[in-house]
Design an enzyme around this catalytic site. Structure first.
Site, PDB file in Angstrom:
ATOM      1  N   GLY A  14      14.943  -3.308   3.977  1.00 63.02           N
ATOM      2  CA  GLY A  14      13.661  -2.994   3.331  1.00 63.02           C
ATOM      3  C   GLY A  14      13.885  -2.456   1.928  1.00 63.02           C
ATOM      4  O   GLY A  14      14.771  -1.634   1.710  1.00 63.02           O
ATOM      5  N   THR A  27      25.664  -0.926 -12.609  1.00 61.38           N
ATOM      6  CA  THR A  27      26.014  -1.912 -13.635  1.00 61.38           C
ATOM      7  C   THR A  27      26.543  -1.229 -14.894  1.00 61.38           C
ATOM      8  O   THR A  27      27.600  -1.589 -15.423  1.00 61.38           O
ATOM      9  CB  THR A  27      24.772  -2.772 -13.991  1.00 61.38           C
ATOM     10  N   ARG A  75      16.537  -9.369   5.187  1.00 63.07           N
ATOM     11  CA  ARG A  75      17.211  -8.929   6.410  1.00 63.07           C
ATOM     12  C   ARG A  75      17.913 -10.175   6.932  1.00 63.07           C
ATOM     13  O   ARG A  75      17.261 -11.081   7.457  1.00 63.07           O
ATOM     14  CB  ARG A  75      16.191  -8.401   7.424  1.00 63.07           C
ATOM     15  N   ASP A 106      20.438   1.617   7.354  1.00 68.23           N
ATOM     16  CA  ASP A 106      21.319   1.569   8.511  1.00 68.23           C
ATOM     17  C   ASP A 106      21.886   0.178   8.813  1.00 68.23           C
ATOM     18  O   ASP A 106      23.112  -0.003   8.908  1.00 68.23           O
ATOM     19  CB  ASP A 106      20.425   2.018   9.688  1.00 68.23           C
ATOM     20  N   GLY A 107      21.006  -0.803   8.926  1.00 66.26           N
ATOM     21  CA  GLY A 107      21.431  -2.166   9.266  1.00 66.26           C
ATOM     22  C   GLY A 107      22.335  -2.752   8.195  1.00 66.26           C
ATOM     23  O   GLY A 107      23.350  -3.407   8.495  1.00 66.26           O
ATOM     24  N   THR A 129      16.785   3.654   1.537  1.00 63.66           N
ATOM     25  CA  THR A 129      15.747   3.421   2.560  1.00 63.66           C
ATOM     26  C   THR A 129      14.722   4.537   2.485  1.00 63.66           C
ATOM     27  O   THR A 129      15.092   5.697   2.253  1.00 63.66           O
ATOM     28  CB  THR A 129      16.347   3.381   3.988  1.00 63.66           C
ATOM     29  N   ASP A 131      13.278   5.708   4.931  1.00 63.53           N
ATOM     30  CA  ASP A 131      13.293   6.443   6.208  1.00 63.53           C
ATOM     31  C   ASP A 131      14.095   7.749   6.166  1.00 63.53           C
ATOM     32  O   ASP A 131      13.924   8.599   7.028  1.00 63.53           O
ATOM     33  CB  ASP A 131      13.870   5.564   7.331  1.00 63.53           C
ATOM     34  N   ASP A 133      17.087   8.255   7.044  1.00 60.74           N
ATOM     35  CA  ASP A 133      17.689   8.437   8.371  1.00 60.74           C
ATOM     36  C   ASP A 133      19.203   8.227   8.384  1.00 60.74           C
ATOM     37  O   ASP A 133      19.774   8.006   9.451  1.00 60.74           O
ATOM     38  CB  ASP A 133      17.028   7.482   9.376  1.00 60.74           C
ATOM     39  N   ARG A 166     -14.160  14.766  11.235  1.00 59.78           N
ATOM     40  CA  ARG A 166     -13.433  13.811  12.082  1.00 59.78           C
ATOM     41  C   ARG A 166     -11.966  14.187  12.274  1.00 59.78           C
ATOM     42  O   ARG A 166     -11.386  14.885  11.449  1.00 59.78           O
ATOM     43  CB  ARG A 166     -13.455  12.425  11.435  1.00 59.78           C
ATOM     44  N   MET A 173       5.480   5.153   8.152  1.00 59.40           N
ATOM     45  CA  MET A 173       6.722   4.460   8.507  1.00 59.40           C
ATOM     46  C   MET A 173       7.818   5.485   8.827  1.00 59.40           C
ATOM     47  O   MET A 173       7.589   6.688   8.840  1.00 59.40           O
ATOM     48  CB  MET A 173       7.165   3.548   7.378  1.00 59.40           C
ATOM     49  N   GLY A 174       9.025   4.971   9.050  1.00 55.88           N
ATOM     50  CA  GLY A 174      10.161   5.829   9.377  1.00 55.88           C
ATOM     51  C   GLY A 174      11.015   5.226  10.471  1.00 55.88           C
ATOM     52  O   GLY A 174      12.064   5.758  10.796  1.00 55.88           O
ATOM     53  N   ARG A 175      10.491   4.151  11.057  1.00 59.62           N
ATOM     54  CA  ARG A 175      11.189   3.478  12.167  1.00 59.62           C
ATOM     55  C   ARG A 175      11.472   4.486  13.293  1.00 59.62           C
ATOM     56  O   ARG A 175      10.534   4.946  13.915  1.00 59.62           O
ATOM     57  CB  ARG A 175      12.478   2.819  11.670  1.00 59.62           C
ATOM     58  N   LYS A 217     -11.642  24.717  12.624  1.00 61.18           N
ATOM     59  CA  LYS A 217     -11.614  23.692  11.574  1.00 61.18           C
ATOM     60  C   LYS A 217     -12.664  22.631  11.867  1.00 61.18           C
ATOM     61  O   LYS A 217     -12.928  22.322  13.019  1.00 61.18           O
ATOM     62  CB  LYS A 217     -10.243  23.039  11.525  1.00 61.18           C
ATOM     63  N   ARG A 252     -10.719   8.578  13.969  1.00 66.13           N
ATOM     64  CA  ARG A 252     -10.432   7.397  13.150  1.00 66.13           C
ATOM     65  C   ARG A 252      -8.918   7.256  12.981  1.00 66.13           C
ATOM     66  O   ARG A 252      -8.178   8.243  13.111  1.00 66.13           O
ATOM     67  CB  ARG A 252     -11.064   7.515  11.754  1.00 66.13           C
ATOM     68  N   GLN A 260       3.531   2.256   1.405  1.00 70.03           N
ATOM     69  CA  GLN A 260       4.501   3.372   1.328  1.00 70.03           C
ATOM     70  C   GLN A 260       5.805   2.949   0.665  1.00 70.03           C
ATOM     71  O   GLN A 260       6.601   3.786   0.258  1.00 70.03           O
ATOM     72  CB  GLN A 260       4.845   3.862   2.740  1.00 70.03           C
TER      73      GLN A 260
HETATM   74  O1  F6P Z   1      13.454   0.731   7.057  1.00 71.75           O
HETATM   75  C1  F6P Z   1      12.398   0.754   6.154  1.00 71.75           C
HETATM   76  C2  F6P Z   1      11.124   0.333   6.832  1.00 71.75           C
HETATM   77  O2  F6P Z   1      10.070   0.428   5.891  1.00 71.75           O
HETATM   78  C3  F6P Z   1      10.776   1.103   8.115  1.00 71.75           C
HETATM   79  O3  F6P Z   1      10.191   2.361   7.849  1.00 71.75           O
HETATM   80  C4  F6P Z   1       9.862   0.139   8.796  1.00 71.75           C
HETATM   81  O4  F6P Z   1       9.869   0.338  10.189  1.00 71.75           O
HETATM   82  C5  F6P Z   1      10.439  -1.200   8.435  1.00 71.75           C
HETATM   83  O5  F6P Z   1      11.212  -1.008   7.265  1.00 71.75           O
HETATM   84  C6  F6P Z   1       9.445  -2.305   8.206  1.00 71.75           C
HETATM   85  O6  F6P Z   1      10.147  -3.463   7.984  1.00 71.75           O
HETATM   86  P1  F6P Z   1       9.500  -4.808   7.422  1.00 71.75           P
HETATM   87  O7  F6P Z   1       9.207  -4.608   5.964  1.00 71.75           O
HETATM   88  O8  F6P Z   1      10.544  -5.833   7.651  1.00 71.75           O
HETATM   89  O9  F6P Z   1       8.244  -5.023   8.202  1.00 71.75           O
END
Ligand code: F6P
Length: 328
Positions: A14, A27, A75, A106-107, A129, A131, A133, A166, A173-175, A217, A252, A260
């Site tokens: 990503g 560079t 990917r 990570d990947g 990334t 995330d 992470d 509401r 995100m964050g996986r 609240k 909601r 993001q």
């Molecule tokens: O790893 C970055 C990330 O944005 C994660 O937070 C999310 O789960 C994933 O990539 C989404 O991947 P894609 O853009 O392939 O849908």
């Protein structure tokens, strides 16, 4: 690292804001120190297909402020196979690429680790990334920008939540990691965060409802890490539960999604990417192999791929307490 060979640079997985700043830093530092650089397009896909070209200092002008990645990203399924990695190695030799700087999560760094185990190639990883992470680095490139984007969005959602009395479930995100959710919740004054790392027996939703949030609240915001990170489901799941179990509440959902990931990098991400990119070339000159360059306590650190990938980066449990105490 021989100076008649190229240093290859690619972005993978990503995209994250600040990747361009890192490409620029790698560079320019390489050229400053007498090396030649090739930009490889579309991550490992382009490495396999030989889609690369030499980068000059001018090629990386005026990109520090741009989101996304000028080298594009992918990917790559092919690179997860031994055949794909064999083709990538052949291409590297043909293109005279002697070392690889991989910017990704990570990947992507897992791919670099396996590749460097199988072939005599030097790989240096940079954590890129949203995330945050990756173990061994306090921050990853793109995290700060994404965090600021989320906070900006939640501030806007707060206006409408308050006006209508509401509960909003905002999915971020964050996986598998709750850094974005937990810290955006603190920064936006949200009432709760539901994150994968909080694996206490307590039902996180019930704890939140049980605290009687509604007594003092007129509106509430709960930030939820996306599924499958949150095994039960994302924001929709929790909103459905509240509608079912507490029908009196007006609920909601807002799923922030890929917005993001975009946008101009924050100053912090630009600085981080510049420091890490510069350090990647320093690491190559010191003959470092197969490490991720990270930052810890504001110092550059070299983290062996094994450690960065195999260990889970823990979330600071104090952050959970801070949010709980401040959201009464
Ligand atoms: O790893 C970055 C990330 O944005 C994660 O937070 C999310 O789960 C994933 O990539 C989404 O991947 P894609 O853009 O392939 O849908």
């Amino acid at each position: 690292m021989k100076k008649d060979e190229y240093i290859g640079i690619l972005t993978s997985g990503g995209d994250a804001s600040g990747m361009n700043a890192a490409i620029r830093a790698v560079t320019r530092t390489a050229i400053f120190n007498g090396f030649k650089v090739k930009g490889i397009y579309r991550g490992y896909e382009g490495l396999i297909a030989g889609e690369s070209r030499e980068l000059t200092t001018e090629d990386v002008s005026s990109i520090i402020q741009r989101g996304g990645t000028i080298l594009q990203t992918a990917r790559s399924e092919a690179f997860t196979t031994p055949e794909g990695r064999r083709e990538a190695y052949d291409t590297m030799r043909k293109e005279k690429i002697g070392a690889l700087v991989v910017i990704g999560g990570d990947g992507s760094l897992t791919g670099a680790r396996i590749f460097a185990e199988e072939y005599p190639v030097t790989c240096i990883g940079l954590p890129g990334t949203i995330d945050n992470d990756l173990y061994g680095t306090d921050f990853t490139i793109g995290y700060d920008t994404a965090l600021n984007t989320i906070v900006e969005c939640v501030d806007k959602i707060r206006d409408t939540a308050t006006s209508h009395d509401r509960i909003f479930f905002v999915e971020v995100m964050g996986r598998d990691a709750g850094f974005l959710a937990q810290n955006s919740a603190i920064a936006s004054g949200a009432e709760a965060a539901i994150i994968p790392e909080d694996r206490t027996d307590a039902d996180q939703l019930e704890t939140f409802i049980g605290r009687g949030f509604r007594k003092t609240k007129n509106s509430s915001i709960v930030i939820v890490t996306e599924s499958p990170g949150n095994k039960n489901g994302g924001a929709m799941h929790y909103a459905d539960r509240v509608k079912r179990e507490y029908p009196g509440y007006d609920v909601r959902v807002s799923i922030l999604g890929h917005l993001q990931r975009g946008g101009a990098p924050s100053a912090n991400d630009r600085i981080l990417a510049s420091r890490l990119g510069e350090a990647a070339i320093q690491a190559l000159m010191e003959d470092q192999h197969n490490i991720m360059v990270g930052i810890h306590n504001n110092e550059i650190v070299y983290v062996p791929f094994d450690q960065a990938i195999k260990n889970d980066k823990p979330i600071d449990k104090n952050l959970i307490r801070v949010l709980n105490e401040l959201s009464i």
